[in-house]
Enzyme design. Structure first.
Site, PDB file in Angstrom:
ATOM      1  N   GLU A 158       0.715  -1.187   0.075  1.00 53.34           N
ATOM      2  CA  GLU A 158       0.218   0.210  -0.049  1.00 53.34           C
ATOM      3  C   GLU A 158       0.813   1.284   0.035  1.00 53.34           C
ATOM      4  O   GLU A 158       0.592   2.383  -0.609  1.00 53.34           O
ATOM      5  CB  GLU A 158      -1.015  -0.036   1.214  1.00 53.34           C
ATOM      6  CG  GLU A 158      -1.938  -1.139   1.175  1.00 53.34           C
ATOM      7  CD  GLU A 158      -2.769  -1.214   2.199  1.00 53.34           C
ATOM      8  OE1 GLU A 158      -3.887  -1.619   2.260  1.00 53.34           O
ATOM      9  OE2 GLU A 158      -2.173  -1.321   3.457  1.00 53.34           O
TER      10      GLU A 158
ATOM     11  N   GLY B  64     -12.741  -3.929   1.669  1.00 55.03           N
ATOM     12  CA  GLY B  64     -13.618  -4.686   1.175  1.00 55.03           C
ATOM     13  C   GLY B  64     -14.773  -3.913   0.974  1.00 55.03           C
ATOM     14  O   GLY B  64     -15.340  -2.963   1.875  1.00 55.03           O
TER      15      GLY B  64
ATOM     16  N   ILE C  49     -12.870 -10.127   6.492  1.00 57.51           N
ATOM     17  CA  ILE C  49     -14.437 -10.611   6.242  1.00 57.51           C
ATOM     18  C   ILE C  49     -14.546 -11.248   4.740  1.00 57.51           C
ATOM     19  O   ILE C  49     -14.093 -10.604   3.641  1.00 57.51           O
ATOM     20  CB  ILE C  49     -15.177  -9.336   6.310  1.00 57.51           C
ATOM     21  CG1 ILE C  49     -15.102  -8.659   7.641  1.00 57.51           C
ATOM     22  CG2 ILE C  49     -16.912  -9.727   6.296  1.00 57.51           C
ATOM     23  CD1 ILE C  49     -15.393  -9.357   9.037  1.00 57.51           C
TER      24      ILE C  49
ATOM     25  N   MET D 223      -9.507  -3.172   8.135  1.00 55.24           N
ATOM     26  CA  MET D 223      -8.840  -3.618   9.649  1.00 55.24           C
ATOM     27  C   MET D 223      -8.027  -2.612  10.401  1.00 55.24           C
ATOM     28  O   MET D 223      -7.254  -3.002  11.491  1.00 55.24           O
ATOM     29  CB  MET D 223      -7.995  -4.816   9.344  1.00 55.24           C
ATOM     30  CG  MET D 223      -9.006  -6.098   8.603  1.00 55.24           C
ATOM     31  SD  MET D 223      -8.014  -7.431   8.451  1.00 55.24           S
ATOM     32  CE  MET D 223      -7.493  -8.124  10.055  1.00 55.24           C
ATOM     33  N   GLU D 224      -8.229  -1.404   9.850  1.00 50.39           N
ATOM     34  CA  GLU D 224      -7.133  -0.330  10.599  1.00 50.39           C
ATOM     35  C   GLU D 224      -7.835   1.010  10.882  1.00 50.39           C
ATOM     36  O   GLU D 224      -7.478   1.733  11.665  1.00 50.39           O
ATOM     37  CB  GLU D 224      -5.898  -0.036   9.929  1.00 50.39           C
ATOM     38  CG  GLU D 224      -4.987  -1.511   9.628  1.00 50.39           C
ATOM     39  CD  GLU D 224      -5.462  -2.340   8.404  1.00 50.39           C
ATOM     40  OE1 GLU D 224      -5.925  -1.722   7.639  1.00 50.39           O
ATOM     41  OE2 GLU D 224      -4.904  -3.591   8.499  1.00 50.39           O
TER      42      GLU D 224
ATOM     43  N   ASP E 255     -11.986  -6.129  -2.971  1.00 47.00           N
ATOM     44  CA  ASP E 255     -12.874  -7.226  -2.820  1.00 47.00           C
ATOM     45  C   ASP E 255     -14.257  -6.811  -2.357  1.00 47.00           C
ATOM     46  O   ASP E 255     -14.466  -5.596  -2.017  1.00 47.00           O
ATOM     47  CB  ASP E 255     -12.311  -8.302  -1.982  1.00 47.00           C
ATOM     48  CG  ASP E 255     -12.148  -7.871  -0.609  1.00 47.00           C
ATOM     49  OD1 ASP E 255     -13.119  -8.007   0.234  1.00 47.00           O
ATOM     50  OD2 ASP E 255     -10.981  -7.088  -0.292  1.00 47.00           O
TER      51      ASP E 255
HETATM   52  N1  SAH Z   1      -3.093 -11.152   2.393  1.00 46.51           N
HETATM   53  C1  SAH Z   1      -2.680 -10.522   3.551  1.00 46.51           C
HETATM   54  C2  SAH Z   1      -3.756 -10.362   4.715  1.00 46.51           C
HETATM   55  C3  SAH Z   1      -4.578  -9.234   4.181  1.00 46.51           C
HETATM   56  S1  SAH Z   1      -5.768  -8.787   5.279  1.00 46.51           S
HETATM   57  C4  SAH Z   1      -1.470 -11.512   4.221  1.00 46.51           C
HETATM   58  O1  SAH Z   1      -1.476 -12.668   3.993  1.00 46.51           O
HETATM   59  O2  SAH Z   1      -0.588 -10.897   4.784  1.00 46.51           O
HETATM   60  C5  SAH Z   1      -6.616  -7.676   4.683  1.00 46.51           C
HETATM   61  C6  SAH Z   1      -6.113  -6.210   4.442  1.00 46.51           C
HETATM   62  O3  SAH Z   1      -6.795  -5.214   3.580  1.00 46.51           O
HETATM   63  C7  SAH Z   1      -6.262  -5.367   5.628  1.00 46.51           C
HETATM   64  O4  SAH Z   1      -5.166  -4.482   5.978  1.00 46.51           O
HETATM   65  C8  SAH Z   1      -7.571  -4.939   5.521  1.00 46.51           C
HETATM   66  O5  SAH Z   1      -7.329  -3.279   5.984  1.00 46.51           O
HETATM   67  C9  SAH Z   1      -7.878  -4.677   4.051  1.00 46.51           C
HETATM   68  N2  SAH Z   1      -9.135  -5.387   3.773  1.00 46.51           N
HETATM   69  C10 SAH Z   1      -9.252  -5.382   2.416  1.00 46.51           C
HETATM   70  N3  SAH Z   1     -10.344  -6.495   2.217  1.00 46.51           N
HETATM   71  C11 SAH Z   1     -10.824  -6.591   3.319  1.00 46.51           C
HETATM   72  C12 SAH Z   1     -11.955  -7.374   3.919  1.00 46.51           C
HETATM   73  N4  SAH Z   1     -12.665  -7.954   3.282  1.00 46.51           N
HETATM   74  N5  SAH Z   1     -12.067  -7.691   5.163  1.00 46.51           N
HETATM   75  C13 SAH Z   1     -11.066  -7.072   6.106  1.00 46.51           C
HETATM   76  N6  SAH Z   1     -10.029  -6.067   5.822  1.00 46.51           N
HETATM   77  C14 SAH Z   1      -9.929  -5.937   4.404  1.00 46.51           C
END
Ligand code: SAH
Length: 238
Positions: A13, A79, A153, A173-174, A197
């Site tokens: 990001e 998301g 989610i 998530m932040e 997504d």
């Molecule tokens: N693929 C990463 C984990 C991603 S977690 C790994 O394996 O390290 C998702 C990140 O993108 C988080 O920082 C959150 O802020 C954002 N995000 C995007 N889509 C999301 C969703 N459906 N639910 C929660 N967070 C989401």
């Protein structure tokens, strides 16, 4: 003078922003790297916090308390909940809440902590600036209510709960934890996100496919904001 904090959660990001600048000083602090550079008369500190509310709170606090940043922009992916938001769409938050706070056993509403508030608003000046930039550059930008929690989610059940409880348009998530820190420390902030997504059962696949392109969409908009913010000496919302 403005000292601008820019943060994301993941390396992907912030990388599209970092690569635009040179003469970068790397400060290591609290298990993280803080990238410091100048742009015109702006001092900028850039960092990714790592995922989740606790990491994001730590990074936002360090950016403000240690590095003395007095304005903060968050960039990243999210998301979508609102069906009008499609993958790749860009949004700014008008307000953010924590969807996984649950002390309803004591009669409190979801997302509420005593002596706090369910939603925290972003800076109106920064929102107005963002919409100004969007119209100047013909970029589609939406205003969205964001719900934040420490879970990725990827199910309609979880998504519907968040939608019905908080009327949120997007989730991640932040954001809300950064909002809480900035609100408490009186630092104007904005959360920018591009959709990766739609938080349904395909979310994991979509996320992997669109993380890079959506991160870039959000990062490019941050570059526009940096370019405008260099003409500001302060941001007074009240
Ligand atoms: N693929 C990463 C984990 C991603 S977690 C790994 O394996 O390290 C998702 C990140 O993108 C988080 O920082 C959150 O802020 C954002 N995000 C995007 N889509 C999301 C969703 N459906 N639910 C929660 N967070 C989401």
């Amino acid at each position: 003078m403005l000292k601008l904090a820019i943060m994301g959660a993941m390396r992907e990001e912030i990388e599209p922003i970092l690569k635009h600048f040179s003469d970068i000083k790397v400060n290591e602090y609290a298990n993280n790297k803080y990238y410091e550079f100048k742009y015109d008369n702006l001092e900028i500190i850039l960092a990714y916090s790592k995922i989740g509310k606790v990491n994001a709170s730590l990074t936002a606090s360090v950016l403000i308390e240690k590095f003395k940043c007095n304005v903060l922009l968050f960039t990243g992916v999210a998301g979508a909940i609102n069906p009008d938001l499609k993958i790749g769409d860009l949004l700014i938050a008008n307000k953010l809440c924590q969807h996984d706070i649950d002390i309803t056993a004591f009669g409190h509403p979801y997302g509420y902590i005593p002596e706090g508030k369910v939603f925290i608003e972003t800076s109106k000046i920064l929102r107005d600036l963002a919409f100004h930039i969007a119209s100047e550059n013909n970029i589609k930008l939406s205003l969205a209510s964001i719900a934040t929690g420490d879970q990725f989610i990827n199910s309609n059940t979880q998504k519907d709960f968040i939608k019905n409880t908080f009327r949120a348009d997007a989730l991640e998530m932040e954001g809300a934890s950064v909002a809480l820190v900035c609100d408490a420390l009186d630092v104007p902030f904005l959360v920018l996100r591009s959709i990766s997504d739609t938080a349904n059962m395909d979310a994991g696949f979509d996320f992997d496919e669109f993380l890079k392109s959506s991160s870039k969409t959000s990062a490019n908009f941050i570059l526009h904001m940096i370019d405008k913010l260099k003409n500001f000496t302060s941001i007074e919302d009240k």
